[in-house]
Write an enzyme that holds these catalytic residues in place. Structure first.
Site, short mmCIF file in Angstrom:
data_model
loop_
_atom_site.label_atom_id
_atom_site.label_comp_id
_atom_site.label_asym_id
_atom_site.label_seq_id
_atom_site.Cartn_x
_atom_site.Cartn_y
_atom_site.Cartn_z
N ASP A 215 0.95 -1.17 0.05
CA ASP A 215 0.01 -0.23 0.00
C ASP A 215 0.74 1.28 -0.11
OD1 ASP A 215 -2.23 1.70 0.65
OD2 ASP A 215 -1.76 1.63 2.59
N LEU A 216 0.53 2.41 -0.37
CA LEU A 216 1.20 3.44 -0.46
C LEU A 216 1.09 4.59 0.92
CD1 LEU A 216 3.20 5.55 -2.12
CD2 LEU A 216 1.09 6.31 -3.01
N ASP A 217 -0.30 5.19 0.85
CA ASP A 217 -0.40 5.99 2.04
C ASP A 217 -0.57 5.25 3.44
OD1 ASP A 217 -1.00 8.11 0.13
OD2 ASP A 217 -2.88 7.41 -0.27
N ASN B 27 -3.12 9.37 -7.27
CA ASN B 27 -1.88 10.24 -7.18
C ASN B 27 -0.68 9.36 -6.86
OD1 ASN B 27 -3.01 12.98 -7.56
ND2 ASN B 27 -4.23 12.12 -5.77
N SER C 285 -2.41 0.77 -4.34
CA SER C 285 -3.10 1.89 -3.78
C SER C 285 -3.99 2.29 -4.40
CB SER C 285 -1.97 3.01 -3.70
OG SER C 285 -2.58 4.26 -3.16
N ALA C 286 -5.36 2.72 -3.56
CA ALA C 286 -6.38 3.45 -4.18
C ALA C 286 -6.12 4.66 -4.79
CB ALA C 286 -7.36 3.19 -2.82
N SER C 287 -5.04 5.30 -4.44
CA SER C 287 -4.81 6.55 -4.91
C SER C 287 -4.36 6.67 -6.51
CB SER C 287 -3.38 7.36 -4.01
OG SER C 287 -3.34 8.46 -4.40
N LYS D 167 -10.86 -1.42 -1.97
CA LYS D 167 -10.53 -2.42 -0.77
C LYS D 167 -11.70 -2.23 0.32
CE LYS D 167 -5.58 -0.95 -1.20
NZ LYS D 167 -4.57 -0.18 -0.70
N GLU E 112 0.20 -3.33 4.70
CA GLU E 112 -0.70 -2.40 4.61
C GLU E 112 -1.06 -1.65 6.16
OE1 GLU E 112 -3.57 -0.82 3.83
OE2 GLU E 112 -3.81 -1.56 1.89
N ASP E 113 -1.51 -0.39 6.14
CA ASP E 113 -1.71 0.23 7.38
C ASP E 113 -3.07 0.30 7.86
OD1 ASP E 113 -2.14 2.04 5.31
OD2 ASP E 113 -2.13 3.55 6.91
N THR F 32 0.79 10.36 4.15
CA THR F 32 0.05 11.23 3.54
C THR F 32 -1.34 11.29 3.91
OG1 THR F 32 -0.43 9.52 1.90
CG2 THR F 32 0.97 11.41 1.13
N LYS G 251 -9.07 5.82 5.47
CA LYS G 251 -7.92 5.20 5.25
C LYS G 251 -8.10 4.06 4.14
CE LYS G 251 -4.87 6.60 8.75
NZ LYS G 251 -4.17 6.33 9.91
N GLY G 252 -7.32 3.91 3.13
CA GLY G 252 -7.73 3.02 2.07
C GLY G 252 -8.79 2.88 1.31
N ILE G 253 -9.59 3.80 1.59
CA ILE G 253 -10.81 3.87 0.82
C ILE G 253 -10.86 4.99 -0.49
CG2 ILE G 253 -13.30 4.64 1.01
CD1 ILE G 253 -12.68 2.33 2.57
N ARG H 174 -11.43 7.79 -3.29
CA ARG H 174 -11.89 9.41 -3.09
C ARG H 174 -13.24 9.68 -3.16
NH1 ARG H 174 -9.37 12.89 -7.84
NH2 ARG H 174 -7.54 11.53 -7.17
C1 BG6 Z 1 -5.71 5.74 -0.38
C2 BG6 Z 1 -5.92 6.60 0.88
O1 BG6 Z 1 -4.34 5.25 -0.32
O2 BG6 Z 1 -5.91 6.44 -1.42
C3 BG6 Z 1 -7.31 7.17 0.94
O3 BG6 Z 1 -5.53 5.71 2.11
C4 BG6 Z 1 -7.50 7.86 -0.31
O4 BG6 Z 1 -7.35 8.07 2.15
C5 BG6 Z 1 -7.45 7.05 -1.46
O5 BG6 Z 1 -8.89 8.51 -0.39
C6 BG6 Z 1 -7.63 7.75 -2.59
O6 BG6 Z 1 -6.69 8.59 -3.07
P1 BG6 Z 1 -6.43 9.63 -4.22
O7 BG6 Z 1 -5.24 10.38 -4.24
O8 BG6 Z 1 -6.91 9.13 -5.42
O9 BG6 Z 1 -7.52 10.58 -3.84
MG MG Z 2 -2.74 3.16 3.72
#
Ligand code: BG6
Ligand code: MG
Length: 216
Positions: free
Chosen positions: A8-10, A119, A115-117, A146, A170-171, A16, A44-46, A48
């Site tokens: 996982d990233l964040d 970014n 990662s769900a991100s 997730k 994972e955190d 972050t 966390k992990g959810i 956007r």
């Molecule tokens: C996860 C974070 O890694 O990414 C969540 O734990 C976040 O808090 C999710 O909502 C989505 O990230 P982003 O950068 O696409 O908005």
């Molecule tokens: Mg995380």
């Protein structure tokens, strides 16, 4: 014998969560919803949009916005979040991450990001570790977020392994549940609330011995 690492990233590679919190808190305030640090744990992990839905439900405002308005709110949060990310440098890697990635390379263990991100590629560039990852799952390609295991199964597949051949880090509880659901060995990285169901929990990756972990 494990062959790949899926991170996982964040909250695992960098912290972050504090920037996500600031950006969601400020956005929520504009629509008269209070978001505190305890509530932030749930995000966390959810993804956007799922985070926005949880915030709206928390404030009793789930039905107050059209899909277009919700998309605009999520976009506004992300613009603020990306502004906050501009100051990230390699010094923002969590303790032990740099050495752990060196150790993975030395042991010829390929690494992936699950990662769900959206970014994630930008964040990895800012942290100076983008070239350490053989694969980054594109969250836009997934059907479920997730705790569904889809993202971890995909990460293992991109590395060319079965989930059982990988170790997941994972955190967040949602992520940990996803790792366990596909049969990966789960390392829980404690960053806030306690984690349930991990095979091992650590505060920092420095606590782990790579050759020992590969034997699991
Ligand atoms: C996860 C974070 O890694 O990414 C969540 O734990 C976040 O808090 C999710 O909502 C989505 O990230 P982003 O950068 O696409 O908005
Ligand atoms: Mg995380």
């Amino acid at each position: 014998m494990k062959k790949g690492f899926v991170f996982d990233l964040d909250g695992v590679i960098t912290d972050t969560a504090k920037y996500h919190f600031i950006a969601w808190r400020d956005l929520a305030k504009e629509i008269n919803i209070d978001v505190d640090l305890k509530f932030n744990e749930q995000l966390k992990g959810i993804s956007r949009m799922d985070s926005l839905e949880r915030i709206l439900a928390h404030g009793g405002r789930s039905d107050d916005f059209t899909p277009e308005e919700k998309a605009a709110l999520a976009e506004k949060k992300n613009t603020h979040y990306v502004e906050l990310l501009q100051s990230l440098t390699p010094a923002d890697l969590l303790p032990g991450v740099h050495d752990f990635l060196d150790g993975a390379q030395a042991n010829q263990v390929p690494c992936a990001i699950a990662s769900a991100s959206k970014n994630a590629p930008f964040i990895l560039e800012k942290l100076g570790v983008a070239d350490r990852f053989a694969a980054i799952v594109d969250p836009a390609s997934l059907h479920k977020g997730k705790p569904d295991p889809e993202i971890f199964v995909k990460a293992a597949e991109l590395l060319g392994f079965q989930p059982e051949e990988c170790v997941g880090f994972e955190d967040a509880q949602a992520g940990l549940d996803g790792i366990k659901a596909c049969g990966m060995y789960a390392v829980g990285v404690l960053s806030g609330e306690p984690l349930h169901g991990a095979d091992i929990t650590v505060h920092q990756l420095t606590e782990l011995d790579i050759p020992e972990l590969l034997q699991k």
